[in-house]
Scaffold this motif. Structure first.
Motif, PDB file in Angstrom:
ATOM      1  N   VAL A   1      31.451  39.649  48.676  1.00 25.23           N
ATOM      2  CA  VAL A   1      31.302  40.577  47.558  1.00 25.23           C
ATOM      3  C   VAL A   1      29.845  40.647  47.110  1.00 25.23           C
ATOM      4  O   VAL A   1      29.181  39.634  46.909  1.00 25.23           O
ATOM      5  CB  VAL A   1      32.207  40.158  46.381  1.00 25.23           C
TER       6      VAL A   1
ATOM      7  N   LEU B   1      30.359  43.471  41.747  1.00 31.60           N
ATOM      8  CA  LEU B   1      31.649  43.172  41.121  1.00 31.60           C
ATOM      9  C   LEU B   1      31.609  43.573  39.656  1.00 31.60           C
ATOM     10  O   LEU B   1      30.855  43.003  38.861  1.00 31.60           O
ATOM     11  CB  LEU B   1      31.934  41.669  41.256  1.00 31.60           C
TER      12      LEU B   1
ATOM     13  N   PHE C   1      37.425  36.115  44.769  1.00 36.67           N
ATOM     14  CA  PHE C   1      37.194  37.180  45.736  1.00 36.67           C
ATOM     15  C   PHE C   1      36.627  36.590  47.019  1.00 36.67           C
ATOM     16  O   PHE C   1      36.273  35.420  47.072  1.00 36.67           O
ATOM     17  CB  PHE C   1      36.234  38.216  45.159  1.00 36.67           C
TER      18      PHE C   1
ATOM     19  N   ILE D   1      33.498  45.994  44.376  1.00 37.05           N
ATOM     20  CA  ILE D   1      34.749  46.038  43.627  1.00 37.05           C
ATOM     21  C   ILE D   1      34.464  46.560  42.231  1.00 37.05           C
ATOM     22  O   ILE D   1      33.705  45.952  41.485  1.00 37.05           O
ATOM     23  CB  ILE D   1      35.373  44.633  43.527  1.00 37.05           C
TER      24      ILE D   1
END
Ligand SMILES: *[C@@H]1O[C@H](CO)[C@@H](O)[C@H](O)[C@H]1NC(C)=O
Ligand SMILES: *[C@@H]1O[C@H](CO)[C@@H](O)[C@H](O)[C@H]1NC(C)=O
Ligand SMILES: *[C@@H]1O[C@H](CO)[C@@H](O)[C@H](O)[C@H]1NC(C)=O
Ligand SMILES: *[C@@H]1O[C@H](CO)[C@@H](O)[C@H](O)[C@H]1NC(C)=O
Ligand SMILES: *[C@@H]1O[C@H](CO)[C@@H](O)[C@H](O)[C@H]1NC(C)=O
Ligand SMILES: *[C@@H]1O[C@H](CO)[C@@H](O)[C@H](O)[C@H]1NC(C)=O
Ligand SMILES: *[C@@H]1O[C@H](CO)[C@@H](O)[C@H](O)[C@H]1NC(C)=O
Ligand SMILES: *[C@@H]1O[C@H](CO)[C@@H](O)[C@H](O)[C@H]1NC(C)=O
Ligand SMILES: *[C@@H]1O[C@H](CO)[C@@H](O)[C@H](O)[C@H]1NC(C)=O
Ligand SMILES: *[C@@H]1O[C@H](CO)[C@@H](O)[C@H](O)[C@H]1NC(C)=O
Ligand SMILES: *[C@@H]1O[C@H](CO)[C@@H](O)[C@H](O)[C@H]1NC(C)=O
Length: 663
Positions: free
Chosen positions: A501, A504, A497, A483
């Protein structure tokens, strides 16, 4: 109930298998031959552990003729991916040692595959050429060296001969295998598939003559720059070789049956004008795959490319082509892949591309293309799944409410002008896996529907826009792993999230409030976290130390307060830690010494104090150490100079250190 029935079925199947194998039998002299053969091998991974007992047709890799019981197949290829590392599964499971001539007892052998093992430079055994029933011989990447014996020409039933070596030039230490002439190959009248990639052919200059005499050959993979008129050739793959130099030979255009021409990843220069324009009518009809990407080709793309009516793949990416994309490409009605990324193409994208109703991949990124694209450019692209247009000067102008004919998986529109509005057509794309709309001139609120429209998304990059608004409290996308939302105008609390993940980056926004105290439960696989330049306050949660996958953590330029977390960091690969420009106080805890792989540590411009803990000596990999603008005191420890021999930047200014500067 169900499980006991399954068990009965299993037992029955087992008994049946036993009966089958016993009636199939196993010739005693062949069994003995295999055992002798096994004895001369080294088998560190115990791959031949099943080679015991009487039923040799049941042994791993052994195949028998169901009628006669003779062994006809021996498949001992190592299934693990090539890896030079000594401790890799590939190396641990490679067969080594000698190849015993006892194999000659297997008089009916048709199929022999010893590929992907490591025979450490021994020659290809001559005696293999007496296995006269062989149809399939695969000795690829098996560590054989020296000259390939001419006697292999005795194997007149051979259909497949594969001797390629590993293609990665990093593995140059592998033994070299060479062919000094091709005469012996001319006896292999049944040969259909010949793979000699990376085999040294420098002394063999009779290539053209010999290949012309092989009536059945349809697939040829070589590593030298050899070409010519080979009437039956359908596939020519000289890709990823030893940097083939020179220009594209015009004579290739007369290979009448050629379906597939792959010369990608070499060092071919010059233009393709002459090759394309002087091609004969027959190759124009036959060619389906043309891959010349990854060379140094230049000049304009010829309009005559449009005459190759059956092309499915055109790969011209990563070259030095200039000028416009020829509009004739829009007439290639079978085209599935158009790869032009990474050239210097200019001008507008022709509207005719919108007619390519079979197109699945359109790659035109990283060129100098200009102008705007409208619905017409995509009107018939119903099968499009991969759209790569980043890094040009292109604008997308679709009317609001446009429903595209495609369902995209990969959307790369970085540095295209997509905004100012957030594109509403994205709402129709339900299967997006990767979305890059960075630096796309979007200055709009993030629409709520976006967070519901693409459940499969795994990569999201909307960085360098002016996207406003809060994010939903929690994002349910299970697949989301990378992300990148930095440099926008996002505000509000940090969202939750999904636990997948890995990467980030929310830096340079207006996120506020604290970091969740149980962040390690929410983001257990995180490798990189950047929250730099936001309005995050509260203290650094202890929980961050428990994310054992962390490699880089950047919390700089926020309003964090309180003390540095006193915990043993569990990540063994932690390389960069930046807590600078906050309002942190207290001492550096001695547990900071658990970050033994740290290369950069930034604690500057806080309110830290006290003496530097001795345990920092453990951080021997440090390249950058910034402790400036704090209240550290005591003497500058001499071990900085002794333990941290890689240090390039050391910043101790604006503190309260006293005493001398250690030599
Ligand atoms: C022999 O028969 C078995 C069972 O029908 C089959 O799985 C196997 O592939 C056959 N082996 C050969 C070499 O044809
Ligand atoms: C030969 O073996 C290699 C490595 O196992 C494999 O990649 C290749 O497909 C094989 N060639 C043929 C024609 O089966
Ligand atoms: C195999 O080939 C070699 C050399 O090409 C030749 O001398 C030999 O006689 C051949 N052997 C058989 C069994 O054909
Ligand atoms: C590629 O070709 C250029 C000339 O066209 C040459 O200078 C260069 O050395 C070649 N590179 C390799 C790796 O062969
Ligand atoms: C789109 O494709 C269809 C079917 O392939 C064809 O009939 C139609 O003419 C095409 N339309 C355009 C605008 O190319
Ligand atoms: C963008 O494209 C140019 C060529 O037009 C290329 O030199 C540059 O490396 C590309 N940048 C990125 C990030 O791909
Ligand atoms: C952003 O896009 C513009 C063109 O719209 C380009 O000039 C600039 O280099 C891009 N910036 C980055 C960081 O890619
Ligand atoms: C964090 O900032 C918010 C205002 O944005 C404030 O209400 C809150 O008290 C602050 N928390 C701490 C721990 O400073
Ligand atoms: C030090 O950090 C504060 C925020 O904590 C920031 O406002 C200030 O500009 C920084 N000073 C320097 C010299 O970077
Ligand atoms: C920094 O923290 C101290 C307490 O440790 C507090 O008094 C001060 O107001 C904080 N400064 C800022 C700019 O938040
Ligand atoms: C420093 O390293 C030593 C040995 O590598 C280790 O035993 C010790 O626990 C480390 N100190 C800290 C504070 O992690």
């Amino acid at each position: 109930m169900a499980s006991s029935i399954q068990l009965v079925v299993l037992v029955l199947a087992y008994i049946q298998a036993l009966q089958l194998s016993s009636c199939m039998g196993c010739k005693e002299e062949e069994r003995q031959a295999l055992l002798t053969f096994k004895q001369s091998l080294q088998d560190p991974g115990n791959r031949l552990s099943s080679w015991v007992g009487d039923h040799c047709c049941q042994w791993r890799g052994v195949g028998c003729d169901n009628g006669t019981g003779h062994i006809i197949e021996l498949d001992l290829h190592n299934p693990y991916a090539f890896n030079i590392d000594e401790s890799s599964p590939y190396n641990r499971r490679s067969l080594r040692g000698e190849i015993d001539p006892s194999l000659l007892q297997l008089k009916h052998l048709q199929y022999l595959d010893l590929s992907m093992n490591n025979f450490e430079g021994i020659s290809v055994p001559e005696f293999i050429s007496s296995l006269e029933n062989l149809r399939h011989l695969n000795l690829s990447n098996a560590g054989f060296g020296g000259t390939i014996p001419h006697s292999l020409g005795n194997l007149t039933n051979l259909r497949v001969l594969s001797l390629f070596l590993h293609l990665d030039p990093r593995y140059f230490l592998l033994p070299e295998l060479s062919i000094d002439n091709f005469q012996w190959l001319s006896h292999l009248r049944s040969l259909e598939h010949l793979d000699l990639r990376k085999v040294n052919l420098r002394e063999a200059d009779d290539w053209l003559h010999v290949m012309n005499t092989l009536p059945s050959l349809s697939e040829l993979r070589l590593s030298s720059y050899l070409f010519g008129k080979v009437a039956s050739l359908e596939l020519l793959d000289l890709s990823s070789n030893e940097y083939i130099n020179g220009e594209l030979p015009v004579t290739l255009g007369s290979l009448c049956k050629l379906r597939s021409l792959d010369l990608s990843k070499n060092n071919i220069s010059g233009d393709i004008l002459e090759f394309i324009e002087s091609s004969s009518g027959c190759i124009e009809d036959s060619l389906q795959l043309l891959d010349l990407s990854g060379n140094r080709l230049c000049g304009y793309l010829p309009n005559a490319l449009g005459r190759f009516q059956n092309l499915k793949l055109v790969g011209l990416g990563s070259n030095l082509f200039t000028g416009p994309i020829p509009s004739s490409l829009g007439g290639l009605s079978s085209l599935q892949v158009l790869h032009l990324t990474g050239n210097k193409l200019s001008g507008n994208v022709p509207e005719s591309l919108g007619q390519l109703s079979e197109l699945v991949e359109l790659r035109i990124a990283s060129n100098m293309l200009q102008g705007s694209l409208s619905e017409a450019h995509f009107s018939n692209l119903t099968k499009l799944e991969f759209l790569f247009m980043s890094n040009n000067s292109l604008a997308l102008n679709f009317r609001v409410g446009w429903v595209p004919p495609f369902q995209l998986k990969y959307i790369h529109l970085g540095s295209c002008q997509v905004g100012p509005l957030f594109p509403s057509w994205l709402r129709t794309q339900k299967g997006v896996v990767r979305l890059d709309m960075s630096n796309a001139s979007i200055s709009d609120h993030m629409p709520d529907w976006f967070w519901k429209s693409s459940p499969h998304i795994s990569y999201l990059d909307l960085s360098d826009n002016q996207i406003k608004g809060k994010m939903p409290r929690s994002l349910k996308f299970k697949a989301l792993s990378e992300i990148v939302l930095n440099s926008n105008l996002f505000e509000g609390p940090l969202p939750h999230f999904s636990s997948n993940v890995i990467y980030l980056d929310l830096s340079n926004n207006f996120f506020s409030g604290p970091i969740h105290p149980r962040v390690h439960k929410m983001l257990p696989r995180l490798q990189l976290l950047s929250l730099s330049s936001n309005l995050i306050n509260g203290s650094i949660p202890l929980s961050l130390c428990k994310i054992y996958t962390l490699i880089a953590l950047d919390l700089s330029k926020n309003q964090l307060s309180g003390q540095l977390p006193h915990c043993m960091w569990e990540s063994s690969e932690f390389a960069a830690l930046d807590f600078s420009n906050n309002n942190l106080s207290g001492v550096i805890p001695s547990s900071m010494g658990s970050l033994v792989s740290l290369e950069s540590l930034h604690l500057g411009n806080n309110s830290l104090s006290g003496e530097l803990p001795l345990s920092l000596q453990n951080c021997t990999e440090l390249v950058t150490l910034d402790l400036g603008r704090n209240g550290f005191s005591g003497r500058i420890p001499p071990w900085i100079g002794e333990s941290m021999s890689h240090l390039v930047i050391l910043r101790l200014r604006s503190n309260m250190f006293s005493g001398g500067i250690p030599s």
